[in-house]
Design an enzyme around this catalytic site. Structure first.
Site, mmCIF file in Angstrom:
data_model
loop_
_atom_site.group_PDB
_atom_site.id
_atom_site.type_symbol
_atom_site.label_atom_id
_atom_site.label_comp_id
_atom_site.label_asym_id
_atom_site.label_seq_id
_atom_site.Cartn_x
_atom_site.Cartn_y
_atom_site.Cartn_z
ATOM 1 N N ASN A 309 0.878 -1.174 0.000
ATOM 2 C CA ASN A 309 0.000 0.000 0.000
ATOM 3 C C ASN A 309 0.910 1.217 0.000
ATOM 4 O OD1 ASN A 309 -1.970 -1.914 0.379
ATOM 5 N ND2 ASN A 309 -2.554 -1.253 2.435
ATOM 6 N N GLU A 369 -2.982 -0.906 -2.566
ATOM 7 C CA GLU A 369 -3.677 0.374 -2.368
ATOM 8 C C GLU A 369 -2.798 1.494 -2.895
ATOM 9 O OE1 GLU A 369 -4.973 1.325 1.632
ATOM 10 O OE2 GLU A 369 -5.692 -0.726 1.953
HETATM 11 C C1 FCB Z 1 -4.786 2.878 4.410
HETATM 12 C C2 FCB Z 1 -5.909 1.941 4.814
HETATM 13 C C3 FCB Z 1 -7.188 2.162 4.049
HETATM 14 C C4 FCB Z 1 -7.471 3.619 3.810
HETATM 15 C C5 FCB Z 1 -6.261 4.313 3.249
HETATM 16 C C6 FCB Z 1 -6.474 5.776 2.936
HETATM 17 O O1 FCB Z 1 -3.871 2.987 5.457
HETATM 18 O O2 FCB Z 1 -5.507 0.606 4.608
HETATM 19 O O3 FCB Z 1 -8.225 1.511 4.733
HETATM 20 O O4 FCB Z 1 -7.947 4.203 4.939
HETATM 21 O O5 FCB Z 1 -5.172 4.197 4.129
#
Ligand code: FCB
Length: 467
Positions: A309, A369
């Site tokens: 992420n 992410e």
């Molecule tokens: C990450 C999280 C996700 C979201 C994003 C912006 O840390 O995994 O749930 O809140 O940030």
């Protein structure tokens, strides 16, 4: 740690990467991500047990504007429409999480068939629409019943988690090919048990140290269980930030090493190299419990891929007041920041992916992410124009492409997030969605960034090179 701090104007232009073939390879997985508490609503429906996020968001003073996930995007009831929406956007994959307490209201033991049936229907619907389901087992919503037994600070959580994971492998394993054990263990520990800004809202360094270890054990148990039960692939999703010193001073350079150990290596070194970074023991001191050889062997259970992420970099300044790593992020005046106050730094994505490749033996990676909150304009004649988010996605996708061209084994990309949703302690005030959601009517309107992402998917990213 990265010794050279990239300057806004001096970073290599990802488009200029010499070996960049046009577009992403066929089979590259294009998706969007969400998590249960952030979108589902109906937290106690059909016999579900309450989660720590339900309890936390209902406690006064925890969430901006006193908001909760009680309704969120009402996805629990609207999921068939949402899957149609995903199909319309051309998504090939959808990453979502299971709310543990919907399936096991007490966290262990008694099964709630109706809760499980929701996820079975969601998976079936996705497959009917040609969308690959990617399941995260834990995205922060521990059942309250388990928290009352010590939650992540109780070593037994590893067994509770593996039993819950097995139940899902057996129920969905014939249809789900990509599994993620934990989402961002660092945030679970840091936000939930040390800073206390996220559920369950505790502030205790020693408890945080135990939680760090138990998260690793739970991850390892769930991976081992998957080897016995599962036939496809399992990994973990971690939040990574390349750390750069804010100045050339010795204090900032040493703080950068600590910040890197704390956020980036704390979980990945045990998983890939079978040891904790030495800095972790130093920073927790007496609060750090022994981690036995057996524990390490469990944490090191081989995974099939790593989920990364990525949102920003960490420009690091020494700060003795910040426990335990004595460092904090600052931002540079010349850089754009998102509404979260996070610096926009696409070249940091290249650095961190190349760092993973070099340090951990080039594992298969999914960007699980990536995205940004910006203040969106109100919909006007069915259009939400969000040029800053389009630029953010475009620059990060180019960076991902450069990393790929430099030999990173990148297999897919998941935009955060499909929908505007409940952004934890920020409530609904921060919008990350490709699709806007009207809080009153629940109407969904794909933003310009959604249209842009569809074009990226349709052209395998070739359109990025023309922009
Ligand atoms: C990450 C999280 C996700 C979201 C994003 C912006 O840390 O995994 O749930 O809140 O940030």
């Amino acid at each position: 740690m990265f010794s050279k701090t990239p300057q806004p104007d001096s970073h290599p232009d990802p488009r200029a990467a010499p070996t960049c073939p046009p577009g992403f390879p066929p089979g590259f997985l294009w998706g969007a991500a969400t998590s249960a508490y952030q979108i589902e609503g109906s937290p106690l429906a059909d016999g579900a047990g309450a989660s720590i996020w339900h309890r936390f968001s209902h406690a006064p003073g925890t969430i901006a504007n006193g908001e909760t996930g009680d309704v969120a995007c009402d996805h629990y009831r609207r999921f068939p429409d949402d899957v149609r929406l995903m199909r319309g956007l051309g998504l090939r994959a959808y990453r979502f999480s299971v709310n543990w307490g919907r399936v096991l209201p007490e966290g262990r033991g008694r099964l709630n068939r109706k809760g499980l049936a929701f996820y079975e229907r969601l998976v079936d619907r996705l497959l009917d629409h040609g969308i690959a389901p990617v399941v995260t087992l834990y995205h922060w919503d521990l059942p309250v019943a388990l928290d009352e037994r010590g939650g992540w600070a109780n070593r037994d959580v590893a067994h509770w988690f593996a039993d819950y994971a097995c139940l899902l492998y057996r129920s969905l394993g014939d249809r789900v090919e990509l599994w993620i054990t934990l989402n961002e263990p660092w945030v679970v520990m840091q936000g939930g048990y040390i800073a206390g800004t996220l559920a369950p809202g505790r502030r205790d360094l020693a408890e945080g140290a135990r939680v760090s270890q138990n998260l690793l054990l739970a991850h390892g148990q769930a991976v081992r269980a998957y080897r016995a039960e599962g036939r496809h692939a399992i990994g973990i999703a971690v939040n990574l930030e390349p750390k750069y010193p804010a100045s050339g001073s010795r204090a900032d350079r040493e703080a950068t090493v600590r910040a890197d150990a704390y956020m980036n290596r704390q979980f990945l070194d045990p998983i890939f190299r079978g040891e904790h970074p030495a800095e972790i023991r130093e920073m927790f001191g007496a609060a750090w419990p022994e981690f036995s050889d057996e524990d390490i062997a469990l944490a090191r259970s081989p995974i099939d891929f790593l989920g990364v992420n990525y949102y920003t970099r960490g420009l690091t300044r020494h700060d003795p007041a910040v426990k335990p790593h004595r460092a904090r992020n600052i931002s540079e005046a010349a850089r754009r920041t998102t509404e979260m106050g996070w610096e926009v730094c696409p070249e940091g994505l290249i650095d961190i992916l190349e760092w993973v490749k070099a340090r951990y033996g080039n594992p298969p990676i999914f960007i699980t992410e990536n995205g940004a909150a910006f203040p969106d304009p109100l919909p006007c004649q069915g259009i939400v124009d969000d040029p800053l988010r389009v630029a953010y996605l475009c620059d990060h996708l180019r960076a991902a492409h450069t990393a790929l061209a430099r030999g990173v084994d990148l297999r897919g990309y998941f935009a955060w997030s499909l929908l505007d949703n409940f952004e934890w302690a920020e409530g609904y005030s921060k919008r990350f969605g490709l699709v806007s959601v009207d809080r009153e009517t629940q109407a969904r309107i794909p933003k310009a960034s959604a249209r842009f992402y569809t074009e990226v998917i349709d052209t395998h990213g070739a359109c990025l090179l023309d922009r």
